[in-house]
Design a protein around this motif. Structure first.
Motif, short mmCIF file in Angstrom:
data_model
loop_
_atom_site.label_atom_id
_atom_site.label_comp_id
_atom_site.label_asym_id
_atom_site.label_seq_id
_atom_site.Cartn_x
_atom_site.Cartn_y
_atom_site.Cartn_z
N VAL A 1 -0.86 7.34 11.94
CA VAL A 1 -0.69 6.35 12.73
C VAL A 1 -1.37 6.26 13.82
O VAL A 1 -1.79 5.29 14.66
CB VAL A 1 0.87 5.54 12.85
CG1 VAL A 1 1.58 5.60 11.62
CG2 VAL A 1 1.40 6.36 13.96
N ASP B 1 -4.21 6.77 15.33
CA ASP B 1 -5.44 6.27 15.63
C ASP B 1 -5.61 4.93 15.06
O ASP B 1 -6.71 4.25 15.34
CB ASP B 1 -6.68 7.14 15.04
CG ASP B 1 -6.88 8.38 15.71
OD1 ASP B 1 -6.42 8.64 17.17
OD2 ASP B 1 -7.21 9.51 14.85
N ASN B 2 -4.60 4.24 14.63
CA ASN B 2 -4.37 2.74 14.27
C ASN B 2 -4.69 1.85 15.43
O ASN B 2 -4.20 2.26 16.56
CB ASN B 2 -3.43 2.33 13.53
CG ASN B 2 -3.22 1.12 13.24
OD1 ASN B 2 -2.62 0.17 13.84
ND2 ASN B 2 -3.48 0.65 11.88
N LYS B 3 -5.61 0.91 15.23
CA LYS B 3 -5.90 0.07 16.64
C LYS B 3 -4.54 -0.74 16.92
O LYS B 3 -4.56 -1.07 18.19
CB LYS B 3 -7.11 -0.90 16.56
CG LYS B 3 -6.78 -1.76 15.29
CD LYS B 3 -7.97 -2.58 15.27
CE LYS B 3 -7.96 -3.99 14.21
NZ LYS B 3 -9.03 -4.82 13.78
N ASP B 4 -3.68 -1.27 16.07
CA ASP B 4 -2.87 -2.08 16.37
C ASP B 4 -1.62 -1.02 17.09
O ASP B 4 -1.10 -1.43 18.14
CB ASP B 4 -1.93 -2.49 15.17
CG ASP B 4 -2.85 -3.71 14.72
OD1 ASP B 4 -3.06 -4.59 15.35
OD2 ASP B 4 -3.26 -3.70 13.38
N CYS C 1 4.99 -3.66 16.82
CA CYS C 1 3.90 -3.20 15.76
C CYS C 1 4.59 -2.54 14.61
O CYS C 1 5.37 -1.69 14.58
CB CYS C 1 3.36 -1.87 16.49
SG CYS C 1 1.94 -0.90 15.53
N LEU D 1 3.64 -1.02 10.77
CA LEU D 1 2.58 -0.62 10.09
C LEU D 1 3.06 -0.37 8.43
O LEU D 1 4.26 0.39 8.43
CB LEU D 1 2.27 0.90 10.58
CG LEU D 1 1.84 0.59 11.92
CD1 LEU D 1 2.75 1.28 12.90
CD2 LEU D 1 0.55 1.56 12.25
N LEU E 1 2.84 2.18 5.52
CA LEU E 1 2.16 3.32 5.21
C LEU E 1 2.29 3.95 3.80
O LEU E 1 3.39 3.50 3.17
CB LEU E 1 2.59 4.72 6.09
CG LEU E 1 2.11 4.62 7.50
CD1 LEU E 1 2.36 3.61 8.46
CD2 LEU E 1 2.83 5.77 8.14
N THR F 1 -2.28 6.89 3.93
CA THR F 1 -3.19 5.80 4.51
C THR F 1 -2.48 4.62 5.04
O THR F 1 -1.07 4.66 4.82
CB THR F 1 -4.30 5.48 3.52
OG1 THR F 1 -3.37 4.78 2.28
CG2 THR F 1 -5.12 6.30 3.08
N ILE F 2 -2.84 3.81 6.05
CA ILE F 2 -2.17 2.53 6.36
C ILE F 2 -2.81 1.56 5.41
O ILE F 2 -4.00 1.15 5.55
CB ILE F 2 -2.57 2.51 7.83
CG1 ILE F 2 -1.83 3.41 8.65
CG2 ILE F 2 -1.70 0.92 8.19
CD1 ILE F 2 -2.19 3.46 10.21
N SER G 1 -1.68 -1.70 5.55
CA SER G 1 -1.50 -2.96 6.53
C SER G 1 -1.06 -2.71 7.96
O SER G 1 -0.24 -1.89 7.91
CB SER G 1 -1.15 -4.33 5.89
OG SER G 1 0.00 -3.87 5.58
N SER G 2 -1.37 -3.37 8.91
CA SER G 2 -0.52 -3.26 10.28
C SER G 2 -0.86 -4.41 10.85
O SER G 2 -1.94 -5.26 10.85
CB SER G 2 -1.33 -1.93 11.02
OG SER G 2 -2.72 -2.24 11.28
#
Length: 323
Positions: free
Chosen positions: A246, A248-251, A293, A295, A297, A303-304, A306-307
């Protein structure tokens, strides 16, 4: 502040400008320029059309910074007013500068704050005295315009109205200090690591959120009475393997950049998928924490799926965002 309040401030500056013999304030060109200057720092709102994460991370950032406040916005608006309306460039620069500066200055007094010193200091300045929408301030600004419309001197009333607003800010600051002392007495001082006392739409109602060595505590202050609504035991940081997914996820990055106090929950969806939900504890309303927020996973392939980060006021809408 909200868009309406900024626009009203622009209108009061038009009234003040009637004192300047070098400009004709009561013209479409001048009024449009100054009201536009009062609104233009919030042009970054268009970032919402890209995504919530970009908007949350950048709103009131560079567009409220020193170069934009003192150079870029005033020069742009002075140039446009000169080209489109034939107005004096130098005077329009000064009036535009005042309008932009006032916008940025008042924004530092709410909980969102601004990066007003950016390029020298990128920290957010957020004094937390005034709610984003403040009815007394809005009422005073409208009063100025109404009195001007009835023939009263707009310059005299500008200073009366803004003097009253300045006193109101001081009263709010003193009242906040009283509440901080009141909340601090709830627990021994060495137990409170962080304390937030935040305004709401109501003058005598403030949000309370604090962090101790072991707990997150959320409540509200009504006048000088403090009511605790929620207490959450602190848990350790997210497991290392999940955090690597998580981080580096932009959200998630936008949420953690904006939020000052938050906790997380993990919910099993099925054998391979989990939901990780980060919850901002500053905005409890009607038993719900609307700024989150979330996420989804997949632990099998790390992997993610959706977020989402942003303001959602019902669980149904939130699930739609990450479906």
């Amino acid at each position: 502040m909200d868009t309406v309040t900024h626009g009203l401030m622009g209108g009061t500056l038009v009234g003040l400008a009637t004192v300047d013999p070098q400009v004709d304030a009561v013209t479409v060109g001048f009024a449009a320029t100054i009201v536009g200057a009062s609104l233009i720092p919030d042009i970054d709102t268009v970032l919402k059309f890209k995504d919530n994460a970009t908007y949350i991370k950048n709103h009131r950032g560079i567009t409220h910074s020193l170069p934009f406040t003192f150079v870029i916005w005033p020069l742009l608006l002075a140039t446009l007013s000169n080209v489109l309306f034939g107005l004096d460039f130098f005077h329009m620069y000064l009036w535009s500068l005042l309008a932009v500066f006032l916008h940025v200055f008042v924004d530092i007094f709410n909980m969102y704050g601004t990066q007003a010193l950016r390029f020298f200091d990128n920290r957010w300045i957020q004094l937390g005295l005034i709610n984003t929408i403040d009815i007394p301030i809005m009422t005073l600004l409208i009063l100025h315009l109404v009195l001007w419309g009835f023939g009263f001197n707009p310059v005299t009333w500008f200073f009366i109205i803004y003097g009253t607003i300045a006193i109101y800010y001081v009263v709010r600051a003193l009242y906040k200090q009283i509440l901080i002392k009141k909340v601090s007495r709830l627990l021994p001082n060495d137990e409170i690591l962080r304390l937030f006392v935040m305004p709401t739409l109501k003058f005598f109602e403030w949000r309370i959120a604090l962090v101790t060595k072991d707990k997150f505590i959320v409540g509200r202050a009504f006048k000088t009475q403090v009511v605790i609504y929620d207490e959450f035991d602190k848990i350790g940081p997210l497991e290392k393997d999940l955090y690597q997914i998580v981080k580096d996820n932009k959200d998630f990055r936008a949420f953690s950049y904006f939020s000052s106090i938050y906790r997380y929950e993990i919910t099993e969806i099925d054998e391979s998928r989990i939901e990780v939900r980060y919850i901002d504890l500053r905005y409890l309303k009607n038993g719900h924490y609307p700024f989150v927020c979330i996420l989804i996973l997949n632990r099998d392939n790390q992997t993610i799926e959706s977020s989402f980060t942003g303001w959602v006021f019902t669980e149904e809408k939130l699930q739609q965002k990450v479906a």
